[in-house]
Write a protein that holds these residues in place. Structure first.
Motif, PDB file in Angstrom:
ATOM      1  N   TYR A  94      58.444   6.383 -95.214  1.00  0.00           N
ATOM      2  CA  TYR A  94      59.078   7.695 -95.273  1.00  0.00           C
ATOM      3  C   TYR A  94      59.792   8.029 -93.968  1.00  0.00           C
ATOM      4  O   TYR A  94      60.838   8.684 -93.973  1.00  0.00           O
TER       5      TYR A  94
ATOM      6  N   SER B 160      62.296   5.769 -98.457  1.00  0.00           N
ATOM      7  CA  SER B 160      61.960   6.544 -99.653  1.00  0.00           C
ATOM      8  C   SER B 160      63.224   7.121-100.300  1.00  0.00           C
ATOM      9  O   SER B 160      63.328   7.199-101.526  1.00  0.00           O
ATOM     10  N   LYS B 161      64.190   7.532 -99.468  1.00  0.00           N
ATOM     11  CA  LYS B 161      65.438   8.090-100.005  1.00  0.00           C
ATOM     12  C   LYS B 161      66.228   7.017-100.748  1.00  0.00           C
ATOM     13  O   LYS B 161      66.851   7.283-101.774  1.00  0.00           O
TER      14      LYS B 161
ATOM     15  N   LEU C 236      54.858  14.044 -98.107  1.00  0.00           N
ATOM     16  CA  LEU C 236      54.261  12.702 -98.103  1.00  0.00           C
ATOM     17  C   LEU C 236      54.339  12.046 -96.736  1.00  0.00           C
ATOM     18  O   LEU C 236      53.467  11.245 -96.381  1.00  0.00           O
ATOM     19  N   LEU C 237      55.357  12.378 -95.964  1.00  0.00           N
ATOM     20  CA  LEU C 237      55.430  11.855 -94.594  1.00  0.00           C
ATOM     21  C   LEU C 237      54.212  12.286 -93.795  1.00  0.00           C
ATOM     22  O   LEU C 237      53.539  11.468 -93.157  1.00  0.00           O
TER      23      LEU C 237
ATOM     24  N   ASP D  10      59.417  14.372 -99.707  1.00  0.00           N
ATOM     25  CA  ASP D  10      59.473  13.441 -98.578  1.00  0.00           C
ATOM     26  C   ASP D  10      58.733  13.996 -97.367  1.00  0.00           C
ATOM     27  O   ASP D  10      57.987  13.284 -96.698  1.00  0.00           O
ATOM     28  N   GLN D  11      58.947  15.262 -97.088  1.00  0.00           N
ATOM     29  CA  GLN D  11      58.297  15.896 -95.942  1.00  0.00           C
ATOM     30  C   GLN D  11      56.786  15.929 -96.121  1.00  0.00           C
ATOM     31  O   GLN D  11      56.025  15.598 -95.206  1.00  0.00           O
TER      32      GLN D  11
ATOM     33  N   GLY E 113      63.248   6.358 -93.771  1.00  0.00           N
ATOM     34  CA  GLY E 113      64.195   6.742 -94.806  1.00  0.00           C
ATOM     35  C   GLY E 113      64.275   5.804 -95.995  1.00  0.00           C
ATOM     36  O   GLY E 113      65.161   5.944 -96.846  1.00  0.00           O
TER      37      GLY E 113
ATOM     38  N   GLY F 179      52.995   3.249 -95.418  1.00  0.00           N
ATOM     39  CA  GLY F 179      53.505   4.438 -96.107  1.00  0.00           C
ATOM     40  C   GLY F 179      54.224   5.381 -95.169  1.00  0.00           C
ATOM     41  O   GLY F 179      55.285   5.939 -95.508  1.00  0.00           O
ATOM     42  N   TRP F 180      53.673   5.552 -93.972  1.00  0.00           N
ATOM     43  CA  TRP F 180      54.297   6.436 -92.975  1.00  0.00           C
ATOM     44  C   TRP F 180      55.676   5.922 -92.582  1.00  0.00           C
ATOM     45  O   TRP F 180      56.654   6.671 -92.572  1.00  0.00           O
TER      46      TRP F 180
ATOM     47  N   TRP G 272      50.902  10.627 -95.024  1.00  0.00           N
ATOM     48  CA  TRP G 272      50.672   9.272 -94.519  1.00  0.00           C
ATOM     49  C   TRP G 272      50.355   9.278 -93.030  1.00  0.00           C
ATOM     50  O   TRP G 272      49.563   8.450 -92.557  1.00  0.00           O
TER      51      TRP G 272
ATOM     52  N   GLN H  83      67.078  11.535-103.027  1.00  0.00           N
ATOM     53  CA  GLN H  83      66.869  12.691-102.154  1.00  0.00           C
ATOM     54  C   GLN H  83      65.846  13.647-102.775  1.00  0.00           C
ATOM     55  O   GLN H  83      66.022  14.112-103.881  1.00  0.00           O
TER      56      GLN H  83
END
Length: 251
Positions: free
Chosen positions: A29, A34-35, A48-49, A45-46, A32, A25-26, A52, A40
């Motif tokens: 994200y 996830s994007k 969840l980053l 994103d921030q 990139g 997961g880390w 993880w 976007q």
């Protein structure tokens, strides 16, 4: 790891599954992906980053404590590692709460401390006679190099390059392979220990029920068998006879 956990009920294998899911997961994200998949969404994103990141630190610390059996070999270190796991969880919560500065600072310091501590503890357990910790040491060595490089980049000690940006991904990849080897080695050694214990149990049972001079079943064996025969005779409502023979005064 999941199938081995279901077979052995050993928490280390399940914790490794959680750790690898968190690491995946880390990286999902961080790199990139996830994007590309979700579009976007900077705020999510921030958050969840860092979630993880915290999960990976928490599960990785817990996995280390259980895999190396620190509770038995190094109880003081066991409590310290679990405390670090709790700090990893704090990173995840801070990320979801939007406290990015807290998550950033705490995760980067933990990223330096945990690999070093993991390698030191693995070496100590290896000296104490826990052979599977050799592969564990090597796995954390690769992750430590990657994590240390990434953390020093985040702290602006190292420049931002292709190698430093992807150093953690490289470290996680090599670590995953070596952790699989470590878990396989542990499984093999558990099998060997089980076979040895079964063999010893059979040997001592034979010694307990056999006369050491003649090799014949002894009195303890007689009474054990007699109890079983009496119970069987009662269940089947049949007769039971006992014949005692004296052969040249040898009873």
């Amino acid at each position: 790891s999941l199938s081995l956990y279901l077979s052995l009920k050993d928490s280390a294998y399940l914790l490794n599954v959680f750790y690898l899911i968190s690491a995946t997961g880390w990286l999902f994200y961080l790199q990139g992906f996830s994007k590309a998949v979700f579009g976007q969404n900077p705020r999510a994103d921030q958050a969840l980053l860092w979630f993880w990141v915290g999960s990976m630190l928490a599960w990785g610390s817990s996995f280390s404590a259980y895999f190396l059996r620190l509770k038995d070999g190094l109880p003081g270190t066991y409590r310290a590692v679990l405390a670090l796991a709790a700090l990893g969880a704090v990173v995840g919560v801070a990320g979801l709460a939007g406290w990015y500065d807290v998550a950033f600072s705490l995760s980067h310091y933990l990223g330096i401390i945990l690999p070093i501590l993991g390698m030191v503890v693995a070496l100590i357990r290896l000296i104490q006679g826990f052979p599977s910790s050799l592969y564990f040491f090597l796995s954390w060595l690769f992750l430590g190099i990657g994590g240390l490089t990434f953390s020093l980049m985040g702290l602006k000690v190292l420049p931002v390059t292709f190698v430093t940006i992807n150093s953690s991904a490289f470290g996680v990849a090599f670590q995953s392979i070596l952790l699989s080897v470590a878990l396989s080695d542990r499984f093999k050694r558990l099998e060997m220990e089980t076979e040895h214990l079964t063999s010893m149990q059979t040997h001592y049972k034979e010694l307990m029920l056999t006369d050491e001079v003649t090799g014949l079943p002894n009195k303890r064996f007689l009474f054990s068998e007699l109890d079983e025969m009496i119970a069987r005779a009662r269940r089947t409502n049949s007769r039971l006879s006992l014949l005692m023979v004296d052969v040249d005064n040898f009873k």
